[in-house]
Scaffold this motif. Structure first.
Motif, PDB file in Angstrom:
ATOM      1  N   ALA A 616       3.823  -2.496  -2.136  1.00  0.00           N
ATOM      2  CA  ALA A 616       3.099  -1.915  -0.998  1.00  0.00           C
ATOM      3  C   ALA A 616       3.410  -2.274   0.257  1.00  0.00           C
ATOM      4  CB  ALA A 616       1.514  -2.356  -1.222  1.00  0.00           C
ATOM      5  N   ARG A 617       4.029  -3.220   0.629  1.00  0.00           N
ATOM      6  CA  ARG A 617       4.816  -3.865   1.603  1.00  0.00           C
ATOM      7  C   ARG A 617       5.936  -3.091   1.865  1.00  0.00           C
ATOM      8  NH1 ARG A 617       4.161  -9.659   0.331  1.00  0.00           N
ATOM      9  NH2 ARG A 617       2.060 -10.284   1.259  1.00  0.00           N
ATOM     10  N   SER A 618       6.785  -2.835   0.973  1.00  0.00           N
ATOM     11  CA  SER A 618       8.046  -1.818   1.246  1.00  0.00           C
ATOM     12  C   SER A 618       7.615  -0.523   1.460  1.00  0.00           C
ATOM     13  CB  SER A 618       8.881  -2.070  -0.010  1.00  0.00           C
ATOM     14  OG  SER A 618       8.219  -1.475  -1.269  1.00  0.00           O
ATOM     15  N   ILE A 619       6.611   0.220   0.815  1.00  0.00           N
ATOM     16  CA  ILE A 619       6.166   1.542   1.246  1.00  0.00           C
ATOM     17  C   ILE A 619       5.811   1.460   2.756  1.00  0.00           C
ATOM     18  CG2 ILE A 619       4.581   3.157   0.645  1.00  0.00           C
ATOM     19  CD1 ILE A 619       4.503   2.495  -2.180  1.00  0.00           C
ATOM     20  N   LEU A 620       5.047   0.631   3.188  1.00  0.00           N
ATOM     21  CA  LEU A 620       4.456   0.469   4.521  1.00  0.00           C
ATOM     22  C   LEU A 620       5.868   0.367   5.354  1.00  0.00           C
ATOM     23  CD1 LEU A 620       1.260  -1.559   4.469  1.00  0.00           C
ATOM     24  CD2 LEU A 620       1.544   1.038   4.644  1.00  0.00           C
ATOM     25  N   ALA A 621       6.579  -0.534   5.010  1.00  0.00           N
ATOM     26  CA  ALA A 621       7.821  -0.687   5.913  1.00  0.00           C
ATOM     27  C   ALA A 621       8.844   0.707   6.176  1.00  0.00           C
ATOM     28  CB  ALA A 621       8.975  -1.730   5.445  1.00  0.00           C
ATOM     29  N   LEU A 622       8.509   1.426   4.921  1.00  0.00           N
ATOM     30  CA  LEU A 622       9.356   2.705   5.047  1.00  0.00           C
ATOM     31  C   LEU A 622       8.361   3.849   6.054  1.00  0.00           C
ATOM     32  CD1 LEU A 622      10.702   3.284   1.306  1.00  0.00           C
ATOM     33  CD2 LEU A 622      11.880   2.862   3.382  1.00  0.00           C
ATOM     34  N   ALA A 623       7.209   3.556   5.883  1.00  0.00           N
ATOM     35  CA  ALA A 623       6.351   4.404   6.616  1.00  0.00           C
ATOM     36  C   ALA A 623       6.603   4.091   8.241  1.00  0.00           C
ATOM     37  CB  ALA A 623       4.893   4.047   6.283  1.00  0.00           C
ATOM     38  N   PHE A 624       6.734   2.898   8.709  1.00  0.00           N
ATOM     39  CA  PHE A 624       7.050   2.238   9.987  1.00  0.00           C
ATOM     40  C   PHE A 624       8.362   2.978  10.415  1.00  0.00           C
ATOM     41  CE2 PHE A 624       4.237  -1.623   9.362  1.00  0.00           C
ATOM     42  CZ  PHE A 624       3.455  -1.037  10.589  1.00  0.00           C
ATOM     43  N   GLN A 625       9.197   3.048   9.598  1.00  0.00           N
ATOM     44  CA  GLN A 625      10.531   3.771   9.960  1.00  0.00           C
ATOM     45  C   GLN A 625      10.357   5.317  10.198  1.00  0.00           C
ATOM     46  OE1 GLN A 625      13.478   2.815   6.896  1.00  0.00           O
ATOM     47  NE2 GLN A 625      13.390   0.564   7.229  1.00  0.00           N
ATOM     48  N   ALA A 626       9.634   5.735   9.323  1.00  0.00           N
ATOM     49  CA  ALA A 626       9.307   7.241   9.599  1.00  0.00           C
ATOM     50  C   ALA A 626       8.184   7.591  10.592  1.00  0.00           C
ATOM     51  CB  ALA A 626       8.929   7.874   8.213  1.00  0.00           C
ATOM     52  N   ASN A 627       7.356   6.634  10.871  1.00  0.00           N
ATOM     53  CA  ASN A 627       6.397   6.910  11.883  1.00  0.00           C
ATOM     54  C   ASN A 627       6.233   5.626  12.767  1.00  0.00           C
ATOM     55  OD1 ASN A 627       4.876   9.391  11.026  1.00  0.00           O
ATOM     56  ND2 ASN A 627       5.299   8.076   9.063  1.00  0.00           N
ATOM     57  N   PRO A 628       7.143   5.303  13.746  1.00  0.00           N
ATOM     58  CA  PRO A 628       7.241   4.112  14.581  1.00  0.00           C
ATOM     59  C   PRO A 628       5.711   4.275  15.463  1.00  0.00           C
ATOM     60  CG  PRO A 628       8.598   5.646  15.396  1.00  0.00           C
ATOM     61  CD  PRO A 628       8.301   6.079  14.132  1.00  0.00           C
ATOM     62  N   ASN A 629       5.270   2.956  15.555  1.00  0.00           N
ATOM     63  CA  ASN A 629       4.180   2.677  16.603  1.00  0.00           C
ATOM     64  C   ASN A 629       3.051   3.774  16.104  1.00  0.00           C
ATOM     65  OD1 ASN A 629       5.714   0.937  17.961  1.00  0.00           O
ATOM     66  ND2 ASN A 629       6.435   2.828  19.432  1.00  0.00           N
ATOM     67  N   SER A 630       3.086   3.883  14.832  1.00  0.00           N
ATOM     68  CA  SER A 630       1.774   4.606  14.201  1.00  0.00           C
ATOM     69  C   SER A 630       0.503   3.394  13.980  1.00  0.00           C
ATOM     70  CB  SER A 630       1.879   5.355  12.804  1.00  0.00           C
ATOM     71  OG  SER A 630       0.751   5.773  12.332  1.00  0.00           O
ATOM     72  N   GLU A 631      -0.593   3.951  14.582  1.00  0.00           N
ATOM     73  CA  GLU A 631      -1.886   3.050  14.592  1.00  0.00           C
ATOM     74  C   GLU A 631      -2.528   3.033  13.235  1.00  0.00           C
ATOM     75  OE1 GLU A 631      -6.028   4.437  15.397  1.00  0.00           O
ATOM     76  OE2 GLU A 631      -5.467   3.398  17.569  1.00  0.00           O
ATOM     77  N   GLU A 632      -2.373   3.843  12.367  1.00  0.00           N
ATOM     78  CA  GLU A 632      -2.715   4.139  10.857  1.00  0.00           C
ATOM     79  C   GLU A 632      -2.076   3.020  10.071  1.00  0.00           C
ATOM     80  OE1 GLU A 632      -5.731   5.057   9.668  1.00  0.00           O
ATOM     81  OE2 GLU A 632      -6.243   6.362  11.415  1.00  0.00           O
ATOM     82  N   ILE A 633      -0.725   3.102  10.189  1.00  0.00           N
ATOM     83  CA  ILE A 633       0.232   2.217   9.433  1.00  0.00           C
ATOM     84  C   ILE A 633       0.108   0.744   9.729  1.00  0.00           C
ATOM     85  CG2 ILE A 633       2.345   1.929   8.828  1.00  0.00           C
ATOM     86  CD1 ILE A 633       2.993   5.131   9.133  1.00  0.00           C
ATOM     87  N   TRP A 634      -0.004   0.692  11.120  1.00  0.00           N
ATOM     88  CA  TRP A 634      -0.123  -0.717  11.599  1.00  0.00           C
ATOM     89  C   TRP A 634      -1.613  -1.410  10.929  1.00  0.00           C
ATOM     90  CZ3 TRP A 634       3.294  -4.006  13.718  1.00  0.00           C
ATOM     91  CH2 TRP A 634       4.342  -3.300  14.352  1.00  0.00           C
ATOM     92  N   LEU A 635      -2.715  -0.741  11.173  1.00  0.00           N
ATOM     93  CA  LEU A 635      -3.818  -1.335  10.747  1.00  0.00           C
ATOM     94  C   LEU A 635      -3.950  -1.086   9.226  1.00  0.00           C
ATOM     95  CD1 LEU A 635      -6.282   0.657  12.806  1.00  0.00           C
ATOM     96  CD2 LEU A 635      -5.426  -1.523  13.250  1.00  0.00           C
TER      97      LEU A 635
END
Length: 931
Positions: A616-635
């Protein structure tokens, strides 16, 4: 002669003299006078024409008036004598005559002016009077008019006038006869049997005479003194004949009762048949008329036989239907009806006759086979039938069903030769053959029937069953091309239905191949997405999940960048697929739509629920790369760490988020994390900073006020709420918190003013009205609460929460009426349904009805946590463990987030780590019982 007699003979002095003036006979002894009709004459209506029986007195002539002179002394005058006035005898001159003529002319003119109106008014009044009180001749005018059409026979058939006396008068002089009981008759017979002598009357009649004049032969007995029961029965029949004769009507020879057939008709009626015997007679006569008019009409014979069968005359029914078979030997229905009515052996004989007359009737042969009890005999009948009718598919099918597998295959080989256009026979033969022979059979079937799609589909299923999945797609494509070449229209709905049937039979590849082949047939380009989504929903609703999955796959291949299709496919896999299929789909989805945050979050949540936190952490890390500074992904990352007790990592993530993507929600989650961990000082510090940057975010003011309330600083809390309300006057929860703070402080007037101010700034808000009503109820001011409720419903007539509170506030006898009004206004509102479930059914101990209404409530709004809590508490009190576990499981699947009692528990800081299955019992325990 005595002196007394002389005095009596002396004539009285007053005899013959007129009575004194004003004398009333008998008045001295107390009698009063009275007036009779003869004194005043007959009473008459105003509008009736008068007669001359009481004509007014005639006018006297002028000479007679002159002769009549009042000679009373009071009328004497010394100057004029008895004449009265000197002017009384003046002559009638011409001026007077002219004046009278003028006045008379004026009266005529005045009378003519309103004559027509007066006559109309008089006519209307007269008509109205006649309508209210018509004359006797007017009342019977319509009946007298109808007498003109009465024929001479009708006059002769008029019934005799009955006895007009009432029942009491008729029974006064009528002779009453009571039947003699059997015990009396028995004793009389015994006594007569023991007697040694009989009278001449007994010798003549053998008994006694009945009151009606009929002789009842009861006087004989056997030598041993036994009663002769035969003669008693004869006597009773004689009495019945007499009664029937009395009941009979003698007008023109017509009889109401048939004396001869009365008892036999009664005996013919079956208790199971509830019809009237007169209706049966009419039907029998009508059917007889039809049979005689058209004896070659089979339905008349069948109906007649069934009528007799219903009335219990089975033999008559059989005779009629056999007569019908003789008249209509070519009627299938007549022979089949005869076979049905006849017993076993006779039925077979009837069918044998039917076969001789109708050797090509399929129904007759099938009936003949049904009448046979042995399997061998049935087979013999079917084979004989097939010799006569070799092209009957129905006969072949029923004959094959009786055979074993090998014989059935042989028979089907012959059947497809006789019936080459029957798809069912070809497919049945293919199922019984081996793989190679089945392919040959299907090829022959395609040659004979090139326009049927079922043969192609069966061929595809055959290849799939033997592992040749690569051939399935080719066969379906060839099928469409062949059918189009033979001018067959491709109906995509029928093909999709066939695909669903293939899935039900286990042919997954075939169903998916059919979907891929026909899903795009006859669809415009702009309607493709909408139509395909409807097809997927329809297949899922029918339980054909593989077909739906194939539809989604084809749609995604056509529209790979459509986020909505990926989301619907993902939700479908979540509900009907496995975790592996969902994760595989989400991996493909984020590859095509990397900017879709919700797809990344669904993938991370799937891994987290499976217990794979690093993935799950790795998926969110990839999501950060695709969507930097995304509020939903941070939360989401913060929630992942906090749920797994990695609070320091969550704090660091929030710190990075505040630095790189400082939003109001990020600040709120930072404050809440510190608050939940008990770090109140850090939470207040973050709040001060957050309020400065985001003063218009109402939740920050609410959190600040709640923290101050928790610490006991009511003034600071009041100040926080007021500051938030100045910037966010539309925040309803903030107004409610401020009002409740004042109410807790004992300042009811101030709480009331806060809510009134809130209603002015937010009109037609049912939540504010509800809180105002509850404030008055909690303060014991029920009358004010009722007034506020009336105003609230007037302003918000379709608010479910207000109607629910109105039902609760009513006394128990009036709650049902109020709930009817509420359901009429808000038929599908979950709050109203919940109130009805609680206060109407649960409070009245109607357990089954309450459970039904709770189910309706949670189906309409599964997100309402209060409904689940009340339902769970109801099952705790009135259900068993299975029902409680079922409710808990359904609640977890629904994952509710709203509800007054639910939010009070779930949003409590103490319960921030609890899940839905843990919150539900707590809420159920906190909700009050319905009273």
């Amino acid at each position: 002669m005595s002196v007394q007699s002389l005095v009596s003979r002396k004539k009285k002095s007053f005899i013959g003299l007129p009575a004194p003036l004003g004398y009333v006979p008998g008045l001295g002894r107390g009698a009063t006078g009275f007036t009779t009709r003869s004194d005043i004459g007959p009473a008459r209506d105003i509008d009736d024409i008068s007669d001359d029986r009481h004509a007014p007195p005639t006018k006297k002539s002028k000479n007679e008036e002159d002769d009549e002179v009042d000679l009373n002394e009071a009328n004497f005058d010394e100057f004029a004598g008895y004449g009265g006035s000197l002017c009384a005898k003046d002559p009638y001159d011409k001026d007077d005559e002219e004046a009278d003529a003028i006045y008379e002319e004026i009266d005529k003119r005045m009378d003519e002016k309103r004559k027509e109106r007066r006559e109309m008014k008089l006519k209307e009044e007269l008509e109205k009077y006649r309508q209210e009180r018509p004359k006797i001749q007017q009342q019977f005018s319509d009946l007298k008019r109808d007498l003109a059409s009465v024929s001479e026979d009708d006059w002769l058939n008029l019934p005799e006038v009955g006895d007009a006396r009432n029942k009491k008068q008729r029974n006064a002089r009528a002779e009453k006869f009571t039947p003699v009981p059997d015990s009396v008759l028995a004793r009389a017979a015994q006594s007569q049997g023991q007697s040694t002598s009989i009278t001449d009357r007994d010798q003549k009649y053998g008994g006694m005479n009945t009151p009606f004049g009929a002789i009842t032969p009861l006087g004989t007995s056997t030598p041993g003194g036994d009663i002769d029961m035969k003669k008693i029965g004869q006597a009773r029949n004689t009495l019945m004949d007499i009664k029937l004769t009395q009941v009979s009507d003698s007008v023109s020879g017509q009889t109401v009762v048939d004396p001869k057939g009365y008892l036999t008709d009664l005996q013919s009626m079956l208790p199971s048949h509830g019809g009237d015997i007169n209706d049966v007679k009419k039907a029998r006569l009508l059917l007889k008329s039809v049979r005689e008019t058209n004896p070659k009409h089979p339905p008349a014979w069948i109906a007649s036989a069934r009528l007799e069968e219903v009335t219990g005359k089975l033999q008559a029914a059989r005779n009629l239907i056999m007569k019908g078979c003789e008249e209509c030997p070519k009627s299938e229905d007549a022979w089949l009806e005869a076979a049905r009515l006849m017993p076993g052996d006779q039925a077979r004989a009837v069918v044998a006759q039917a076969v001789r007359h109708l050797p090509t009737s399929v129904r007759v042969w099938i009936k003949a086979a049904d009448l046979e009890t042995e399997l061998k005999a049935k087979k013999r009948v079917f084979r004989k039938a097939l010799e006569m009718i070799p092209n009957s598919v129905r006969l072949w099918k029923q004959a094959v069903e009786l055979e074993n597998e090998e014989d059935a295959r042989i028979m089907l080989s012959r059947a497809v030769e006789c019936c080459p256009t029957s798809v069912e026979l070809w497919l049945a033969l293919a199922r019984l053959e081996t793989y190679e022979n089945a392919r040959k059979v299907l090829n022959k079937a395609r040659e004979n029937i090139p326009t049927d799609r079922q043969i192609w589909i069966t061929a595809a299923k055959l290849e799939e069953a033997h592992g040749n999945t690569h051939m399935v797609e080719k066969i379906i494509d060839r099928a469409l091309n062949s059918l189009r070449a033979n001018m067959v229209e491709i109906n995509r709905e029928l093909w999709i239905k066939d695909a669903e049937d293939c899935e039900q039979s286990g042919s997954i590849n075939t169903c998916q191949a059919i979907v891929r082949a026909v899903i795009g047939v006859s669809i415009e380009e702009e309607d493709k997405k909408h139509t395909w989504m409807e097809d997927a929903d329809s297949c899922a609703a029918h339980g054909a999940y593989e077909c739906a999955r194939a539809v989604y796959a084809f749609a995604l291949s056509e529209f790979p960048s459509k986020k909505s299709i990926w989301l619907r496919a993902a939700y479908f896999e979540k509900n009907h697929g496995s975790r592996e299929s969902l994760e595989a789909l989400l991996q493909r989805a984020v590859a095509h739509c990397p900017k879709a945050e919700v797809l990344w979050l669904m993938g991370a949540k799937s891994k987290w629920l499976a217990g794979d936190v690093p993935a799950a952490r790795s998926i969110l890390a990839l999501a950060f790369q695709a969507n930097p500074n995304s509020e939903e992904i941070w939360l989401a990352a913060v929630k992942l760490e906090s749920e797994n007790n990695e609070f320091e990592r969550a704090r660091r993530l929030l710190q990075k988020a505040r630095a790189s993507a400082p939003t109001a929600r990020v600040m709120m989650k930072s404050v809440k994390l510190e608050w939940c961990l008990g770090e109140i000082r850090n939470a207040k510090t973050l709040l001060e900073e957050a309020v400065k940057h985001y003063p218009d975010f109402a939740k920050l003011a609410m959190m600040k006020g709640q923290i101050e309330e928790q610490l006991g600083n009511k003034e600071a809390a009041r100040e926080a709420y007021n500051h938030g309300l100045k910037r966010c006057p539309q925040a309803i929860p903030l107004w409610l918190l401020s009002s409740r703070l004042e109410e807790k402080s004992g300042q009811l007037i101030k709480a009331r003013s806060v809510l009134e101010k809130a209603r002015l700034k937010n009109p037609k808000c049912p939540e504010l009205w509800l809180e105002a009503i509850r404030v008055e109820n909690r303060g014991g001011l029920r009358n004010i609460a009722q007034t506020l409720m009336a105003r609230a419903i007037q302003e918000c007539p379709n608010s479910g929460i207000l109607w629910a509170e109105a039902i609760y506030m009513e006394p128990r006898p009036q709650r049902k009426t109020k709930s009817v009004d509420a359901l009429r206004r808000c038929e599908h509102d979950p709050h109203v349904l919940l109130a009805a479930s609680k206060y109407i059914f649960w409070a009245e101990r109607k357990v089954v009805k309450a459970r039904e209404w709770f189910n309706r409530t949670v189906k309409i709004e599964p997100d309402l946590g209060d409904a689940w809590a009340y339902f769970y508490k109801f099952e705790i009190m009135h259900g068993d463990e299975d029902s409680q576990e079922e409710i808990k499981k359904r609640c977890v699947n629904a994952d509710p987030r709203h509800g007054e009692h639910w939010c009070a528990v779930s949003k409590d800081i103490k319960n921030w780590r609890l899940r839905t299955e843990q919150i539900l019992p707590l809420v159920a325990e906190s909700v009050p019982l319905p009273t």
